[in-house]
Design a protein around this motif. Structure first.
Motif, PDB file in Angstrom:
ATOM      1  N   LEU A  78      58.191  33.312  -3.225  1.00 42.40           N
ATOM      2  CA  LEU A  78      58.533  32.671  -4.764  1.00 42.40           C
ATOM      3  C   LEU A  78      59.438  33.493  -5.477  1.00 42.40           C
ATOM      4  CD1 LEU A  78      54.989  31.116  -6.578  1.00 42.40           C
ATOM      5  CD2 LEU A  78      56.849  32.487  -8.029  1.00 42.40           C
TER       6      LEU A  78
ATOM      7  N   HIS B 123      53.952  34.875   0.882  1.00 44.98           N
ATOM      8  CA  HIS B 123      54.230  33.998   0.052  1.00 44.98           C
ATOM      9  C   HIS B 123      54.345  33.776  -1.877  1.00 44.98           C
ATOM     10  CE1 HIS B 123      53.303  29.831   2.204  1.00 44.98           C
ATOM     11  NE2 HIS B 123      52.294  30.896   2.565  1.00 44.98           N
TER      12      HIS B 123
ATOM     13  N   HIS C  96      53.041  25.989  -3.715  1.00 44.20           N
ATOM     14  CA  HIS C  96      52.958  27.340  -3.633  1.00 44.20           C
ATOM     15  C   HIS C  96      52.335  28.513  -3.922  1.00 44.20           C
ATOM     16  CE1 HIS C  96      56.996  30.386  -2.477  1.00 44.20           C
ATOM     17  NE2 HIS C  96      55.725  30.447  -2.019  1.00 44.20           N
TER      18      HIS C  96
END
Length: 828
Positions: A465, A461, A536
């Motif tokens: 990003l 993740h 996120h």
């Protein structure tokens, strides 16, 4: 040292460098270069490539260096601007590098420095915009692959910067595809086939190792002479600049090692220009005033797929896997290739025997003889595989092309190669978490309750990003829990550029992702973007970024009055709450903001649903579904702050208002009634009454059809309501049969869209019910003998018939009275 002219490879008494013109990424050229170097034994080897990479040459001998690899140069101040020089095991330049290292001979790169190449690309937008893969240039040029993503969003814009874009004049066409011109002269309609016949399929160890280079130099000289006579400019300026720089480097090497002790490996197109006598003063004049930027260089892994033109590398080849096989096969390349094909097909449960392979080898040889080729090439072996091993089908042939002809080979570089700090931290995390980069796409299932899997999830993740798209989330098969994640992983060479570019945000993945999240939150353009970022951050485990993101989120939520924006933002916030709960992250502030958004949606939704056109109403229906699920999840997941209880009940009140208000679009009213019915807030009688009002003769047919779409449309299982409640089905049937003929064509698309989304079994049951007609009132849905659906009462005989199966499933002793009584109770 011998050279490529005269009977022994040189003119008598001449002191000239050995120029080896090659086709980049050609196994035949690679073998020929090795044979020529073994015969000539030069004291220095000069190779077409950026001279800044001279310090990286010793790494080519490292045991952890495995091609395909690429030299990567990127601008220090703008890492997204970068250039690759790919090298495969069968690339002549790689062979020359390895030969020099094995024999203790100095090797140097002599092409235009990367510092000028990067600056040239940035200052020549017309060339960048016009450059494209002209096909033949891949044969002799092999220009660096240049990436410049400024203004290109998140995409990767790989471009092959051919020195001369194919144009209208004849010189441009020859320069764009010199191999095509030679193939046409030889009577070939395919440059690839011509090159394979004259170079790639030449037998190893020719009597004169310099003969192919002499012939190719003569051919290129004739082609360049034609270009010079057809084009007044005498060639592209970039050609002239590069060749001037290469001549200068050659002069330095000749003075150091001797005029005839130097071997030069370069694209065949450049050989005539490097052989031409020019003054050093004229060459320096061409190089004066070149733009430059500060650049860093390193080795990065490359893939066979990126060597293929289909992968975006214009100077690539169609079949890197096939060429790697030709270069590595010591003998009988066709037999060995077809054996690989047989192994692949057998792994896919296809029946392939040894007799099939023998027959395919014979057929490939026969096809080569019929086509006048010295050896079977890829086209002949492919035709033989299709006919014998694939039984004429192109489906398994596509698999062979993907897995073998192109392939997913990923190179490796040693840990000692220069890298930005962020790349080193990523390498450390990959080793610690046992996440090996691979070129072939694979699925990775994670259980977030396990610490190692949770760390893997956070890493992936964080990389997303940072726009390093190593992994993409995928649907988890057979699981809807928040503790499971599924990823599709695939490492691409350009991710090295992405990592270098992300290095401006920090020296570690965690620090860089935190800084990037804070910057993205401040620069976000809408509320939904900030809520997605908050989600996120929780998934990526960025607690230091959450305060900034939450502050921006609260500010945006307080100022945004668009109910549509609020409705799109709420589901993301609630999902973030769920993921925060699974990962043990504090989400109190997030729950407070989500509750505030829900309250504002409740107030603003009814006015926002008035006077909507068809498209806006359909979008509002989707947002209602999302808010409905989010409100239910919000009460179940988070502990709401004081005064925030009862969100679900207030949401039901909003749905009652929407379902009864005539000014609201039909699809929204129908959806509100359906949601209330599913929640148990409406009885079947009340739902039938509202449907009857909506489908009354006073309602325009399009509005009634929209109401049906909102009520009966939606996800899986929506049609079962009509199957199990014949009153509702009868109302729909009665309204539909009463629609005037002139209005039927207007409502048909809406109805078709609604009912075509049902499962096949539901559609079949509805059709049977409509064909037989509704049951008598009070019988219940499906009443009557032979009707699908439920009977009026319990059928004891049918219930008793399943008791033995239930006993087996529950592991109960068969035949005991207590068990039978208990099961009868359960069945009842």
């Amino acid at each position: 040292m011998t050279g490529p002219e005269g009977g022994d490879g040189r003119d008598a008494g001449a002191e000239r460098p050995l120029l080896l013109g090659v086709r980049h990424h050609g196994p035949g050229s690679a073998r020929a270069v090795r044979a020529a170097l073994d015969a000539a034994r030069p004291r220095a080897v000069l190779i077409e490539g950026p001279p800044e990479a001279d310090a990286l040459i010793p790494l080519a001998a490292d045991e952890d260096m495995r091609p395909p690899v690429a030299l990567l140069a990127h601008a220090v101040d703008e890492p997204g601007r970068s250039v690759f020089w790919p090298l495969a095991e069968f690339s002549p330049e790689w062979v020359a590098l390895r030969w020099s290292l094995e024999h203790g001979v100095p090797a140097r790169f002599i092409d235009l420095p990367a510092t000028h190449t990067l600056a040239w690309e940035s200052e020549d937008p017309l060339r960048r915009a016009g450059s494209r893969d002209t096909g033949g240039g891949r044969g002799t040029e092999g220009e660096p692959v240049t990436e410049d993503r400024r203004g290109a969003g998140d995409g990767h814009a790989y471009e092959e910067h051919e020195e001369h874009v194919e144009g209208a004049v004849a010189g441009d066409g020859v320069r764009g595809d010199p191999l095509g011109a030679l193939a046409a002269i030889a009577g070939y309609d395919d440059a690839e086939r011509w090159w394979e016949d004259v170079v790639e399929h030449r037998s190893a160890g020719p009597k004169d190792p310099f003969a192919p280079f002499a012939a190719l130099e003569e051919a290129m000289s004739a082609l360049r002479q034609a270009c010079d006579s057809d084009a007044a400019a005498g060639g592209d300026r970039r050609d002239l600049v590069r060749e001037a720089y290469m001549r200068g480097r050659m002069r330095l090497a000749q003075r150091e090692f001797g005029a005839d002790a130097v071997a030069v490996v370069c694209g065949a197109w450049h050989v005539p220009a490097l052989r031409r006598k020019t003054s050093a003063v004229a060459d320096r004049a061409l190089l004066k005033g070149l733009p430059k930027v500060k650049a860093d260089m390193t080795w990065v892994p490359w893939t066979h797929r990126r060597l293929a033109r289909a992968g975006g590398y214009g100077a690539g080849i169609d079949s890197p896997g096939w060429y790697a096989h030709l270069f590595g096969a010591p003998d009988r390349p066709v037999e060995r290739w077809l054996t690989k094909v047989a192994v692949l097909l057998r792994a896919q449960d296809r029946i392939v025997s040894s007799a099939h392979v023998i027959e395919a080898v014979r057929l490939a040889g026969t096809l080569a003889a019929l086509r006048g080729r010295p050896l079977p090439g890829l086209s002949e072996t492919t035709d033989a595989v299709r006919a014998v091993l694939c039984e004429g089908s192109d489906v398994p042939l596509a698999l062979i092309h993907d897995r073998l002809v192109v392939g997913d080979v990923l190179g490796e570089v040693p840990a000692t190669a220069p890298a930005v700090p962020l790349q080193r931290d990523l390498d450390r995390l990959q080793r610690r978490l046992r996440l090996r980069p691979e070129a072939e796409e694979r699925e990775l299932a994670l259980d977030l309750r396990k610490e190692n899997d949770a760390e893997r999830s956070r890493l992936l993740h964080r990389l997303r990003l940072l726009r390093v798209g190593w992994g993409e989330p995928a649907a988890s098969p057979g699981s809807t829990g928040t503790f499971r994640e599924t990823w599709r992983l695939r490492w691409e060479p350009e991710l090295a550029v992405r990592t270098a570019e992300a290095g401006v945000w920090g020296t570690t993945v965690l620090a860089a992702a935190t800084a990037k999240a804070e910057a993205d939150a401040i620069g976000a353009r809408g509320l939904a973007e900030v809520t997605g970022l908050a989600e996120h951050c929780l998934r990526a485990g960025l607690p230091d970024a959450l305060p900034t993101v939450m502050r921006v989120l609260a500010d945006r939520a307080a100022l945004d009055t668009d109910v549509g924006h609020l409705a799109r933002a709420l589901p993301a916030l609630v999902r973030a709450l769920r993921y925060g709960d699974v990962r043990g992250t504090g989400t109190g502030a997030l729950a407070e903001v989500a509750t505030g958004l829900a309250e504002r949606i409740f107030v603003g939704l009814p006015p926002a649903c008035a006077s909507l056109d068809a498209d806006a109403a359909d979008e509002m229906r989707r947002q209602m579904d999302a808010v409905h699920g989010a409100v239910a999840m919000l009460e179940e997941t988070a502990a709401p702050p004081a005064g925030a209880g009862g969100l679900r009940e207030r949401w039901r009140g909003v749905l009652r208002v929407l379902g009864a208000r005539d000014s609201v679009a039909g699809v929204v009213r129908g959806r509100a009634v359906r949601l209330l019915l599913d929640e148990g807030e409406l009885s079947g009688d009340e739902a039938a009454r509202l449907m009857g009002l909506a489908l009354s003769r006073g309602t325009p047919p399009p509005d009634a059809a929209a109401w049906i779409e909102g009520f009966a449309g939606g996800g899986a299982g929506s049609g079962l309501l009509l199957v199990h409640d014949e009153r509702l089905l009868a109302l729909v049937d009665e309204w539909l049969t009463g629609v005037p003929a002139e209005a039927f064509t207007d409502v048909l698309p809406l109805l078709r869209r609604t009912f075509s989304a049902y499962e096949a079994g539901v559609r079949r049951t509805l059709g049977e019910l409509v064909r037989r007609g509704p049951g008598t009132p009070g019988d219940g849905p499906g009443a009557g003998p032979g009707r699908p659906g439920f009977a009026a009462g319990l059928d004891a005989g049918r219930a008793d018939a399943v008791l033995p199966v239930v006993r087996l499933l529950l592991g109960l002793d068969v035949g005991t009275t207590s068990d039978d009584d208990a099961l009868t109770g359960v069945g009842t």
